[in-house]
Design a protein around this motif. Sequence first.
Motif, short mmCIF file in Angstrom:
data_model
loop_
_atom_site.label_atom_id
_atom_site.label_comp_id
_atom_site.label_asym_id
_atom_site.label_seq_id
_atom_site.Cartn_x
_atom_site.Cartn_y
_atom_site.Cartn_z
N ASP A 146 14.74 -18.45 5.12
CA ASP A 146 15.69 -17.47 5.27
C ASP A 146 17.22 -18.16 5.12
O ASP A 146 17.94 -17.49 4.50
CB ASP A 146 15.67 -16.87 6.56
CG ASP A 146 16.93 -16.20 7.02
OD1 ASP A 146 17.12 -14.98 6.52
OD2 ASP A 146 17.56 -16.58 7.93
N TYR A 184 18.18 -15.56 1.82
CA TYR A 184 18.98 -14.30 2.30
C TYR A 184 20.28 -14.44 2.96
O TYR A 184 21.21 -13.63 2.75
CB TYR A 184 17.80 -13.71 3.60
CG TYR A 184 16.69 -13.18 2.97
CD1 TYR A 184 16.98 -11.78 2.61
CD2 TYR A 184 15.37 -13.81 3.05
CE1 TYR A 184 15.65 -11.24 2.21
CE2 TYR A 184 14.39 -13.44 2.49
CZ TYR A 184 14.37 -11.87 2.04
OH TYR A 184 13.18 -11.30 1.57
N ARG A 210 8.79 -6.80 1.84
CA ARG A 210 8.52 -6.99 3.33
C ARG A 210 8.14 -8.23 3.61
O ARG A 210 8.33 -9.12 4.51
CB ARG A 210 8.07 -5.92 4.28
CG ARG A 210 8.81 -4.49 4.08
CD ARG A 210 8.15 -3.70 4.55
NE ARG A 210 8.07 -3.59 6.23
CZ ARG A 210 7.30 -2.85 6.89
NH1 ARG A 210 6.94 -1.76 6.27
NH2 ARG A 210 7.49 -2.83 8.13
N ARG A 234 10.38 -11.35 3.11
CA ARG A 234 11.35 -11.08 4.26
C ARG A 234 10.47 -11.76 5.66
O ARG A 234 11.34 -12.52 6.35
CB ARG A 234 11.82 -9.60 4.62
CG ARG A 234 12.61 -9.44 6.08
CD ARG A 234 14.05 -9.89 5.85
NE ARG A 234 14.25 -11.29 6.15
CZ ARG A 234 15.34 -12.13 6.46
NH1 ARG A 234 16.46 -11.54 5.81
NH2 ARG A 234 15.36 -13.24 6.61
N GLU A 235 9.17 -11.41 5.91
CA GLU A 235 8.55 -12.24 7.08
C GLU A 235 8.38 -13.51 6.80
O GLU A 235 8.53 -14.06 7.88
CB GLU A 235 7.26 -11.20 7.21
CG GLU A 235 6.57 -11.69 8.25
CD GLU A 235 6.87 -11.12 9.72
OE1 GLU A 235 6.35 -11.67 10.67
OE2 GLU A 235 7.84 -10.25 9.65
N ASP A 294 11.59 -15.88 7.38
CA ASP A 294 11.89 -16.13 8.90
C ASP A 294 11.03 -16.86 9.62
O ASP A 294 11.49 -17.24 10.67
CB ASP A 294 11.87 -14.55 9.42
CG ASP A 294 12.89 -13.81 9.24
OD1 ASP A 294 14.10 -14.36 8.85
OD2 ASP A 294 12.82 -12.28 9.33
#
Length: 277
Positions: A15, A19, A69, A72-73, A76
């Motif tokens: 991340d 991101y 998604r 994204r998961e 993290d």
Amino acid sequence: MCRWLAYRGTPVLLDALLYRPAHSLIDQSLHSRLGVETTNGDGFGVGWYSEHDDTPALMRDVGPAWNNRNLRELADHVRSPLFFAHIRASTGTAVQQSNCHPFRHGRWMFMHNGAIAGFHLMRRELTLLVDPELYDGIEGTTDSEVMFYLALTFGLDQDPPAAVARMAGVVERVGREHGVEFPLQMTLALTDGERLWAFRYSSAHASRSLFYSSQVEALRRLHPDVAFLRDISEETRLVVSEPLGDLPGAWNEVPENSYGVVQPGADELHRFVPAAA
């Protein structure tokens, strides 16, 4: 064309680079500034090494990175000292999972931005130059994966820069035999889980953009208030298709027709010249 980043250094969450930066790779998937296409939505991939495993893990998908998604998961929760991330803009081959970068063979990982011009004319000839013992590892239909397997064939395990030089030499020779004036366009990264090599080369000597991050110690002196720089080792380094932000002094352009090695100790930068295979 595509956008990519390669990271080696202090273990960080994915991340932190995928991101969080102002011009992160996820932002580049929609708003590339230096790529041929502004949008890179023909699939994506992430490959990473854990601190206790020599074989990289891969996650690849055919959809765009900006709304996935699962990515994204993952970002993290996965922390790694060495990882690749790639967003794809197809140059003509199918949008399918096996065509998404990075590619993996054993401990090796490879990703590429660019193209073999006229690949459809020479695909069979180039593919048949791959070592028969490696051939069944090719899963997709991209020129990039063929480039990777040619480098493996030409001795990637023994001498990575020489293997890539032989691969580039073969592509140019075969391309010109088929009447292609400038056969090869490449910025590529490869790693064995310990060292990271990055190459910038094109037959026309007008290669796609590629940058490397400045030494952490120098950046700390320039920007003592940046928290991220306080938490990483002095050997941490990034290689990227586009800078992830506008921090003054943070980014340096990889010279045309050159390659670099990110490794324990001093990093290296050398001239790259294709070679006869």
